[in-house]
Design a protein around this motif. Structure first.
Motif, mmCIF file in Angstrom:
data_model
loop_
_atom_site.group_PDB
_atom_site.id
_atom_site.type_symbol
_atom_site.label_atom_id
_atom_site.label_comp_id
_atom_site.label_asym_id
_atom_site.label_seq_id
_atom_site.Cartn_x
_atom_site.Cartn_y
_atom_site.Cartn_z
ATOM 1 N N GLY A 30 -13.193 -79.968 1.976
ATOM 2 C CA GLY A 30 -12.252 -80.649 2.865
ATOM 3 C C GLY A 30 -11.203 -81.416 2.087
ATOM 4 N N ILE A 31 -11.619 -82.029 0.971
ATOM 5 C CA ILE A 31 -10.667 -82.741 0.117
ATOM 6 C C ILE A 31 -9.679 -81.757 -0.508
ATOM 7 C CG2 ILE A 31 -10.442 -84.113 -2.002
ATOM 8 C CD1 ILE A 31 -13.158 -85.364 -1.315
ATOM 9 N N VAL A 32 -10.178 -80.595 -0.886
ATOM 10 C CA VAL A 32 -9.305 -79.553 -1.435
ATOM 11 C C VAL A 32 -8.220 -79.190 -0.426
ATOM 12 C CG1 VAL A 32 -9.193 -77.111 -2.106
ATOM 13 C CG2 VAL A 32 -11.001 -78.578 -3.020
ATOM 14 N N ARG A 33 -8.628 -78.989 0.836
ATOM 15 C CA ARG A 33 -7.659 -78.624 1.870
ATOM 16 C C ARG A 33 -6.689 -79.756 2.178
ATOM 17 N NH1 ARG A 33 -8.661 -74.389 5.142
ATOM 18 N NH2 ARG A 33 -6.409 -74.556 5.481
ATOM 19 N N SER A 34 -7.192 -80.982 2.312
ATOM 20 C CA SER A 34 -6.336 -82.103 2.703
ATOM 21 C C SER A 34 -5.336 -82.476 1.610
ATOM 22 C CB SER A 34 -7.186 -83.327 3.068
ATOM 23 O OG SER A 34 -7.895 -83.803 1.945
ATOM 24 N N THR A 35 -5.661 -82.160 0.357
ATOM 25 C CA THR A 35 -4.743 -82.453 -0.743
ATOM 26 C C THR A 35 -3.883 -81.240 -1.110
ATOM 27 O OG1 THR A 35 -6.462 -81.885 -2.366
ATOM 28 C CG2 THR A 35 -6.253 -84.218 -1.741
ATOM 29 N N GLY A 36 -4.066 -80.141 -0.395
ATOM 30 C CA GLY A 36 -3.282 -78.943 -0.686
ATOM 31 C C GLY A 36 -3.627 -78.320 -2.023
ATOM 32 N N SER A 37 -4.917 -78.418 -2.414
ATOM 33 C CA SER A 37 -5.331 -77.936 -3.738
ATOM 34 C C SER A 37 -6.006 -76.571 -3.692
ATOM 35 C CB SER A 37 -6.287 -78.950 -4.380
ATOM 36 O OG SER A 37 -5.716 -80.233 -4.443
ATOM 37 N N GLY A 38 -5.961 -75.913 -2.543
ATOM 38 C CA GLY A 38 -6.663 -74.649 -2.384
ATOM 39 C C GLY A 38 -6.242 -73.582 -3.381
ATOM 40 N N MET A 39 -4.979 -73.630 -3.816
ATOM 41 C CA MET A 39 -4.494 -72.670 -4.812
ATOM 42 C C MET A 39 -4.283 -73.356 -6.155
ATOM 43 S SD MET A 39 -4.525 -69.727 -3.464
ATOM 44 C CE MET A 39 -3.610 -68.815 -4.699
ATOM 45 N N GLY A 40 -5.047 -74.436 -6.385
ATOM 46 C CA GLY A 40 -4.951 -75.130 -7.669
ATOM 47 C C GLY A 40 -5.331 -74.238 -8.828
ATOM 48 N N CYS A 41 -6.225 -73.276 -8.570
ATOM 49 C CA CYS A 41 -6.581 -72.241 -9.539
ATOM 50 C C CYS A 41 -6.179 -70.902 -8.928
ATOM 51 C CB CYS A 41 -8.074 -72.253 -9.839
ATOM 52 S SG CYS A 41 -8.666 -73.743 -10.673
ATOM 53 N N PRO A 42 -5.223 -70.193 -9.506
ATOM 54 C CA PRO A 42 -4.724 -68.959 -8.887
ATOM 55 C C PRO A 42 -5.603 -67.742 -9.099
ATOM 56 C CG PRO A 42 -3.565 -69.360 -10.935
ATOM 57 C CD PRO A 42 -4.495 -70.533 -10.732
ATOM 58 N N ASP A 43 -6.656 -67.869 -9.900
ATOM 59 C CA ASP A 43 -7.551 -66.750 -10.154
ATOM 60 C C ASP A 43 -8.993 -67.206 -9.938
ATOM 61 O OD1 ASP A 43 -7.231 -68.487 -12.255
ATOM 62 O OD2 ASP A 43 -7.571 -67.018 -13.828
ATOM 63 N N TRP A 44 -9.909 -66.230 -9.984
ATOM 64 C CA TRP A 44 -11.329 -66.531 -9.746
ATOM 65 C C TRP A 44 -12.167 -65.504 -10.471
ATOM 66 C CZ3 TRP A 44 -15.900 -64.625 -8.098
ATOM 67 C CH2 TRP A 44 -16.862 -65.524 -7.651
ATOM 68 N N PRO A 45 -13.284 -65.845 -11.130
ATOM 69 C CA PRO A 45 -13.929 -67.161 -11.158
ATOM 70 C C PRO A 45 -13.329 -68.132 -12.165
ATOM 71 C CG PRO A 45 -15.249 -65.588 -12.393
ATOM 72 C CD PRO A 45 -14.099 -64.813 -11.796
ATOM 73 N N ILE A 114 -9.028 -80.682 -8.942
ATOM 74 C CA ILE A 114 -9.733 -80.862 -7.666
ATOM 75 C C ILE A 114 -10.395 -79.549 -7.262
ATOM 76 C CG2 ILE A 114 -9.425 -81.237 -5.184
ATOM 77 C CD1 ILE A 114 -7.297 -83.316 -5.868
ATOM 78 N N GLU A 115 -9.644 -78.454 -7.368
ATOM 79 C CA GLU A 115 -10.202 -77.141 -7.043
ATOM 80 C C GLU A 115 -11.294 -76.750 -8.041
ATOM 81 O OE1 GLU A 115 -11.019 -73.207 -5.807
ATOM 82 O OE2 GLU A 115 -10.381 -75.043 -4.795
ATOM 83 N N TYR A 116 -11.120 -77.131 -9.293
ATOM 84 C CA TYR A 116 -12.118 -76.806 -10.314
ATOM 85 C C TYR A 116 -13.444 -77.519 -10.024
ATOM 86 C CZ TYR A 116 -14.125 -76.111 -14.985
ATOM 87 O OH TYR A 116 -14.938 -75.762 -16.039
ATOM 88 N N VAL A 117 -13.379 -78.792 -9.611
ATOM 89 C CA VAL A 117 -14.586 -79.535 -9.236
ATOM 90 C C VAL A 117 -15.265 -78.856 -8.050
ATOM 91 C CG1 VAL A 117 -15.447 -81.706 -8.272
ATOM 92 C CG2 VAL A 117 -13.826 -81.748 -10.165
ATOM 93 N N ASN A 118 -14.462 -78.377 -7.107
ATOM 94 C CA ASN A 118 -14.990 -77.645 -5.960
ATOM 95 C C ASN A 118 -15.810 -76.443 -6.425
ATOM 96 O OD1 ASN A 118 -15.203 -76.836 -3.162
ATOM 97 N ND2 ASN A 118 -13.590 -75.348 -3.545
ATOM 98 N N ARG A 119 -15.319 -75.744 -7.413
ATOM 99 C CA ARG A 119 -16.026 -74.572 -7.931
ATOM 100 C C ARG A 119 -17.288 -74.969 -8.699
ATOM 101 N NH1 ARG A 119 -11.292 -70.295 -9.840
ATOM 102 N NH2 ARG A 119 -10.037 -70.470 -7.939
ATOM 103 N N LEU A 120 -17.227 -76.080 -9.417
ATOM 104 C CA LEU A 120 -18.402 -76.546 -10.144
ATOM 105 C C LEU A 120 -19.534 -76.896 -9.183
ATOM 106 C CD1 LEU A 120 -16.915 -78.807 -12.971
ATOM 107 C CD2 LEU A 120 -17.848 -76.499 -13.180
#
Length: 358
Positions: A30-45, A114-120
């Motif tokens: 939710g923090i990722v979405r509210s801060t607009g960080s969803g594309m903070g990392c353009p690739d995965w994983p 922020i997105e990286y923490v989400n993935r961790l």
């Protein structure tokens, strides 16, 4: 008996930790979405091609925008072909019709981390779910439903990880985001079920009164909450589009531009409140302290959810309230499901052994 008790407690402990981790991930998401960080990392994983993301623009090649956009397009083409072969032609077409499909997000160190923490946190859940399956092995013969429930939970987490990669590659395609949220609720349901089932014998015949219509109403409330969370996710996606179109300016005008999903979401909240107040009154009639405590917690969650809803509606969607609103919605779903499963087992006759009770 001691070994069996140890196995039960160990399994339940790791299952509860996994549930807590999933809820924490929902908050972080939710923090990722509210801060607009969803594309903070353009690739995965990986993140910008590395297991540890960059901290400054100087660490990236000058043409990084085009590089990662091309990688996403190539991945989406492969996914689109697979979907078409499976018969999901419309979904495949929508991937490329999405307006932001060919727009690459510029590097922002804060949003990237922020997105990286989400993935961790997602990795931590993967570890927890692995131990959940590992500790469920002793129940393979004595209680297969616990074992297979753990296995299904593991498969859902694996699929969620893959789906997360599609969320990134499709640049937050709304359908992908909604499916991602729906599966998170499904995962919570499986984890709660096996966590309760493994110690269900302690709940047998603990009802002073069996209440008619309580189980069906709990199912209806659960489905309504599930529907509300999904609609809320769609409202969140509309907010993201409006915010992007206005360059995150004029926040006070965003609500007025929302579509019908927002008004359906707001109107259904009344039904959610009334139904759950009714459920609370019915649960009290069972004269079971555990069930009554869950029902009371359910009302507290709803009260906090209403307060946050008011703040969102009348104070121009403040960023801090958005992830909390989502978290409470999923927490309500979890409490309702826990109440349903606990009530189900509390009705079982006490003379039956755990192995004989379905």
């Amino acid at each position: 008996m001691r070994d069996k008790s140890f196995s039960t407690k160990r399994f339940r402990r790791v299952a509860v930790l996994t549930i807590a981790a999933v809820y924490f991930l929902i908050l972080v998401g939710g923090i990722v979405r509210s801060t607009g960080s969803g594309m903070g990392c353009p690739d995965w994983p990986k993140c910008f091609g590395s297991w540890v993301p960059p901290t400054s623009l100087e660490q990236l090649p000058s043409d990084y925008l085009e590089v990662y956009k091309e990688q996403r397009i190539q991945k989406n083409e492969r996914v689109g072909k697979v979907l078409e072969r499976l018969g999901f032609t419309k979904v495949a077409q929508e991937i490329f019709a999405h307006p932001s499909q060919y727009i690459e997000t510029e590097f922002n160190a804060t949003k990237t981390w922020i997105e990286y923490v989400n993935r961790l946190v997602g990795v931590v859940i993967g570890i927890f779910i692995f131990f959940t399956v590992l500790f469920s092995v002793p129940f393979f013969k004595t209680d297969p439903k616990v074992f297979w429930g753990a296995v299904i939970s593991f498969l859902v987490v694996v699929f969620q990880g893959w789906l997360g990669s599609l969320v990134v590659s499709t640049n937050l395609l709304p359908e992908m985001v909604t499916l991602h949220m729906a599966l998170a609720l499904v995962l919570l349901a499986f984890l709660i079920y096996i966590a309760v089932r493994v110690e269900r014998h302690a709940l047998f015949a603990t009802l002073a009164n069996k209440v008619s219509w309580l189980s069906p109403l709990l199912v209806i409330a659960l489905l309504l909450t599930f529907f509300q969370v999904i609609i809320g996710t769609q409202v969140r996606e509309q907010v993201d589009i409006i915010a992007s179109n206005l360059n995150n300016q004029g926040r006070e005008s965003w609500i007025a531009q929302l579509g019908s999903s927002f008004y359906v979401h707001r109107s259904l909240s009344i039904a959610v409140v009334l139904l759950n107040v009714w459920l609370f009154a019915l649960v009290r009639k069972t004269r079971n302290p555990k069930l009554s405590g869950m029902a009371l917690a359910m009302l507290f969650v709803i009260g906090a959810e209403i307060l946050l809803g008011i703040i969102l509606s009348y104070f121009a969607l403040p960023a801090f309230a958005q992830p909390l609103h989502l978290l409470l919605g999923t927490l309500l779903f979890g409490v309702q499901f826990l109440l349903l499963i606990t009530y189900y087992y509390a009705q079982k006759p006490s003379q039956l052994t755990p192995e004989l009770v379905a």
